[in-house]
Design a protein around this motif. Structure first.
Motif, short mmCIF file in Angstrom:
data_model
loop_
_atom_site.label_atom_id
_atom_site.label_comp_id
_atom_site.label_asym_id
_atom_site.label_seq_id
_atom_site.Cartn_x
_atom_site.Cartn_y
_atom_site.Cartn_z
N TYR A 212 0.84 -1.21 0.00
CA TYR A 212 0.00 0.00 0.00
C TYR A 212 0.87 1.25 0.00
O TYR A 212 1.87 1.34 0.72
CB TYR A 212 -0.91 0.01 1.22
N ALA A 214 0.09 5.52 0.14
CA ALA A 214 -0.90 6.60 0.20
C ALA A 214 -0.71 7.53 -1.00
O ALA A 214 0.41 7.83 -1.39
CB ALA A 214 -0.76 7.38 1.50
N TYR A 255 -14.87 9.01 4.62
CA TYR A 255 -14.53 7.59 4.82
C TYR A 255 -15.81 6.76 4.91
O TYR A 255 -16.09 6.12 5.94
CB TYR A 255 -13.66 7.44 6.07
N GLU A 333 -7.71 6.61 7.02
CA GLU A 333 -7.20 6.20 5.71
C GLU A 333 -6.91 4.71 5.68
O GLU A 333 -7.28 3.99 4.74
CB GLU A 333 -5.93 6.99 5.36
N GLU A 336 -10.23 2.69 6.00
CA GLU A 336 -11.00 2.79 4.75
C GLU A 336 -10.40 1.90 3.67
O GLU A 336 -11.12 1.19 2.95
CB GLU A 336 -11.04 4.25 4.30
N HIS A 337 -9.09 1.92 3.55
CA HIS A 337 -8.41 1.08 2.56
C HIS A 337 -8.64 -0.39 2.84
O HIS A 337 -8.99 -1.17 1.92
CB HIS A 337 -6.91 1.38 2.56
N GLN A 341 -10.66 -3.50 0.82
CA GLN A 341 -10.02 -4.74 0.39
C GLN A 341 -10.74 -5.98 0.91
O GLN A 341 -10.29 -7.10 0.68
CB GLN A 341 -8.56 -4.75 0.88
N VAL A 658 -1.61 1.22 8.29
CA VAL A 658 -2.08 0.08 7.49
C VAL A 658 -1.40 -1.20 7.97
O VAL A 658 -2.06 -2.23 8.18
CB VAL A 658 -1.82 0.32 5.99
#
Length: 672
Positions: A212, A214, A255, A333, A336-337, A341, A658
C-alpha cells in the motif's frame, strides 16, 4: 638532582612527561567536564576550586596528586578523556587510589588500547619533591624519577596492559585479565565482560503495509480535516461548538466504507468511540487513540493561515498536523483502505478520539467508564506520544522509534506563606514574599533523588548502540558506569527530567499594590512525578523542605503550607507497560521494522501527559507512539507557530497504520 620514588603499580607502563602538580584532591568531573563537552584537546582544567590546576592543560602531562575526589564519576571521566585523546600522560598518587578512578585507568587501556600508566602509594614526600614543570619518568615496576629539568617530549606507554595488583580492584577487571585474580574475583569478571551496547532487533519478521502507498487523494482528505478549526478552550463556554459539530459528518463523508461497518458511540459532547467489529469478538480488542481538538493560535506569528492547510516547500502547514490530526486521518485512511479490500480484523478494533485532550477534559475517563460498564478490556492501547525521532540525542544519526511505556504523573501544588503584612517602608526578613521565595528556591533546588530505572536504561542502551563507540561502551556497561551516567544526566535539565520527579515554579502571587507588604503570598509548582514515586511522595517532600526552610529562617513551620491544587486535574504516574519479551511490544517493533527498516526501536518514559493514562485502568499494555517521522525541528513545533508536516512524511505514516491494522493476527504471537 633527581629523586626516586617507588609506588604500587595500578596500570603498568613507561613514560616521561612534564609534571602538573595538585596538592588538593582531583575532582575528575569538574576538572575534565568542559574539555569533554566543548572539544578542548588540551584538556584545560575547569575546576575553579583547585587553584593548582585551574586553567592549566592536563592532556599529556604527568598528573601528580594526593587522591581523586568526587569518585562516583571518576572512572567514567578518565575513560572518556582517554577515548577522546585528552588524557594525562600518567597518573601519580601520593596516597592509595580509589577503586573507581583505578577502574577508569584500567579500562581505558582495555577499551581504547591507549595506556595511561598509573602508580599510587608514592608517599607524601613525593608531592613535596615534585613541582609543576619538572620532568617525571615512570618505569614499568612503579619507579618514579623526578628531575628538575623540563621535559623535551612525551614517550607514549607501549607496554601491554595487565591486571592491577590490589584485589580491591578485581570487580573492574576485564575478562581477559582473569588469571591475575583469585577464583572468587575471576567469577565476577566472567559475569561482567566488557562489551558495547547492541541495537535492538524485533523477534519476529517485519510486518509491512502489503504494498500500500498513500496517494495525493489521502493528502486532500487530511487537509480538509485540518481546515476544521476544532480549537479547545479552557473555558468551554468560549468553544465554537458549531465547528466541532462538523467533525463527525465530515469523517462520514470522507470515509464512507469504514463508517458503513463501524458502530459509533458519542462520549460527552463530541467525543468519539467507534467499534470496528472483528472476526472473533471474544478476543480482547485493540484500541487506537487520538484527539481531534487542537490548541489555540492567538498570539502566534504564522507564515501561513493555521487553518488553511497550505502546501509549501513540500510541507502541509496547519494547526494539528503533528498534534494529532495526522493520527486521526491516518487511522481512517488505513481503515477505509482495508475495508475496501474486504479485510475483517481478527479481533475488534476500537477507535477513541477526545474533543478536549488539550484541556484535560474528562472525555477519556468517561470513555473508559463506558468500556468497563460493557465489560471490554483491551489487549493493547496505542495513543500519541513518541514517534520515529530523527536528530535524537547522544549523537545518534539514525532515526529511532521511541515508544512510551509509561508517563510521569502530575500534580499542581499551592505553596502559601503568611506574615503580618504592612507598609513597604518597613520590610522584614520574613515578610510573606521573602519567606515564600526562600521556600520555593529550597523546593526547586532539591527535587527527588535521580534514579536510572530499567526503562530509561533500555532507552540509553538503544541510543548508545546507534552512536559512537564511546557511547556504546558507556551504555552497554551500565553495571559499571551507572553512577557516572546518573550524575551526568542529572546535571542537565533535559535529561534530569528522565530520572527524577521535577518541581517547576510556574506562578507567583503577592500584593495587589506596589507599596504594600502582603499578609499572604502564594506560588504554584507544576510537579511531574517519576514512575517510582507517588503524589504523596512529591507532596511530602515539598512539605518537608518548606518546614526545613522555615526553621532555618527562624519562623514556625506552620506559617507555610503546601497543598494540592484541587482545581487542576492530577494523576499518579502510569504503570510501566511490558517491553521485554512481550508479544504486543514486539508487534509494534515489527510494524516499525516493516515500514521504517532504517529505524531503531526503544522504550521510554514520557514526561508529558496523554489521555492514554486513563486506559491503564482497563489495560496492561498501553503504549504511546505516533507512527510518523518527527525531526528535531518538528518536535519544537508542537503547540507552536508554523506547525507543519512533510507530504511524504504523512504518506509514509499512513503506511504504518495500514501495517498495524492489517497484521493483527500476529499481535499476541512473540517471534512468529
Amino acid at each position: 638532582m633527581a629523586k626516586v620514588f617507588h609506588g604500587r603499580v595500578v596500570v603498568p607502563g613507561s613514560v616521561r612527561a612534564e609534571a602538573l602538580v595538585s596538592h588538593g584532591g582531583l575532582n575528575t568531573l569538574a576538572s575534565f567536564q568542559k574539555a569533554l563537552m566543548f572539544g578542548d584537546k588540551r584538556a584545560t582544567c575547569s575546576d575553579q576550586n583547585n587553584p593548582d590546576l585551574y586553567g592549566k592543560p592536563m592532556a599529556g602531562r604527568a598528573l601528580c596528586l594526593p587522591q581523586t575526589i568526587g569518585s562516583t564519576t571518576g572512572g567514567m571521566v578518565l575513560f572518556c578523556a582517554t577515548k577522546m585523546g585528552r588524557q594525562p600522560a600518567c597518573l601519580l598518587f601520593s596516597k592509595p587510589i580509589d577503586s573507581l578512578a583505578a577502574a577508569g585507568a584500567i579500562l581505558s587501556g582495555v577499551w581504547t588500547d591507549t595506556l595511561m600508566p598509573t602508580v599510587d602509594n608514592l608517599g607524601d614526600e613525593f608531592l613535596e619533591a615534585v613541582a609543576t614543570g619538572d620532568t617525571v619518568t615512570v618505569e614499568e615496576d612503579g619507579t618514579v624519577t623526578v628531575s628538575q629539568a623540563p621535559c623535551a617530549h612525551v614517550n607514549r606507554c607501549l607496554s601491554p596492559v595487565h591486571a592491577a595488583q590490589d584485589e580491591q580492584l578485581a570487580t573492574f577487571c576485564p575478562a581477559r585479565c582473569q588469571g591475575a585474580y583469585p577464583v572468587s574475583q575471576q567469577r565476577k569478571c566472567k559475569e561482567r565482560t566488557i562489551m558495547g551496547a547492541k541495537p535492538s532487533a524485533a523477534q519476529g519478521t517485519p510486518l509491512t503495509a502489503g504494498g500500500y502507498k498513500a496517494g495525493d487523494d489521502a493528502i486532500e482528505r487530511f487537509r480538509e480535516l485540518l481546515r476544521i478549526a476544532t480549537v479547545s478552550r479552557e473555558d468551554v463556554s468560549q468553544r465554537d461548538n458549531t465547528v466541532f459539530a462538523q467533525w463527525i459528518p465530515t469523517l462520514r463523508r470522507l470515509y464512507p466504507r469504514f463508517f458503513a461497518v463501524a458502530e459509533l458511540t458519542r462520549i460527552d459532547d463530541f467525543g468519539i468511540l467507534l467499534r470496528w467489529p472483528g472476526a472473533d469478538a471474544g478476543l480482547d480488542p485493540v484500541v487506537m487513540m487520538a484527539h481531534q481538538d487542537v490548541v489555540p493560535v492567538e498570539g502566534q506569528d504564522w507564515q501561513h493561515d493555521p487553518f488553511a492547510a497550505d502546501i509549501a516547500d513540500g510541507q502541509i502547514w496547519a494547526r494539528g498536523t503533528l498534534d494529532t490530526k495526522n493520527i486521526v486521518a491516518a487511522f481512517f485512511e488505513a481503515a477505509e483502505h482495508l475495508v475496501g479490500q474486504g479485510y475483517v480484523p481478527p479481533r475488534d478494533v476500537w477507535y477513541f478520539s477526545s474533543d478536549g485532550e488539550e484541556i484535560a477534559a474528562p472525555t477519556a475517563a468517561h470513555a473508559v467508564e463506558w468500556l468497563r460498564e460493557h465489560d471490554i478490556h483491551p489487549y493493547l492501547v496505542l495513543d500519541e506520544g513518541g514517534a520515529v525521532a530523527t536528530d535524537a540525542p547522544l549523537g545518534v544519526t539514525e532515526p529511532v522509534a521511541m515508544v512510551g511505556v509509561s508517563e510521569k504523573g502530575h500534580v499542581d501544588l499551592t505553596v502559601t506563606a503568611r506574615a503580618n503584612g504592612g507598609h513597604a517602608s518597613t520590610p522584614a526578613a520574613n515578610d510573606a514574599c521573602r519567606l515564600l521565595c526562600r521556600v520555593c528556591e529550597t523546593i526547586s533546588a532539591n527535587p527527588g533523588k535521580p534514579q536510572l530505572t530499567p526503562a530509561v536504561e533500555a532507552t540509553l542502551a538503544e541510543l548508545g548502540a546507534r552512536s559512537s563507540e564511546l557511547y556504546q561502551a558507556v551504555f552497554g556497561n551500565l553495571w559499571l558506569t551507572r553512577p557516572a551516567v546518573t550524575k551526568i544526566m542529572a546535571a542537565s535539565p533535559e535529561t534530569a527530567a528522565m530520572l527524577r520527579t521535577t518541581y517547576a515554579l510556574t506562578q507567583l502571587e503577592g500584593s495587589n499594590a506596589h507599596n504594600v507588604l502582603p499578609p499572604v503570598a502564594r506560588a504554584n509548582f507544576n510537579v511531574r512525578i517519576a514512575p517510582f514515586e507517588t503524589i504523596d511522595d512529591a507532596v511530602e517532600r515539598a512539605r518537608r523542605l518548606a518546614a526545613q526552610q522555615c526553621r532555618a529562617s527562624g519562623v514556625d513551620p506552620s506559617l507555610v503550607t503546601v497543598e494540592v491544587n484541587e482545581a487542576i486535574p492530577y494523576t499518579e504516574p502510569a504503570p510501566i507497560s511490558p517491553y521485554e519479551n512481550d508479544a504486543a511490544f514486539d508487534y509494534l517493533h515489527r510494524c516499525v521494522a516493516g515500514v521504517y527498516p532504517e529505524a531503531g526501536f526503544a522504550p521510554y518514559v514520557q514526561n508529558s501527559c496523554t489521555d492514554s493514562r486513563e486506559f491503564n485502568a482497563i489495560c496492561d499494555r498501553v503504549y504511546r507512539f505516533c507512527g510518523f517521522v518527527y525531526s528535531g525541528e518538528a518536535r519544537t513545533l508542537l503547540h507552536a507557530a508554523n506547525e507543519r508536516i512533510g507530504v511524504d512524511v504523512y504518506k509514509r505514516g499512513v503506511e504504518f497504520y495500514v501495517a498495524f491494522l492489517a497484521n493483527l493476527e500476529h499481535v499476541e504471537t512473540l517471534g512468529a
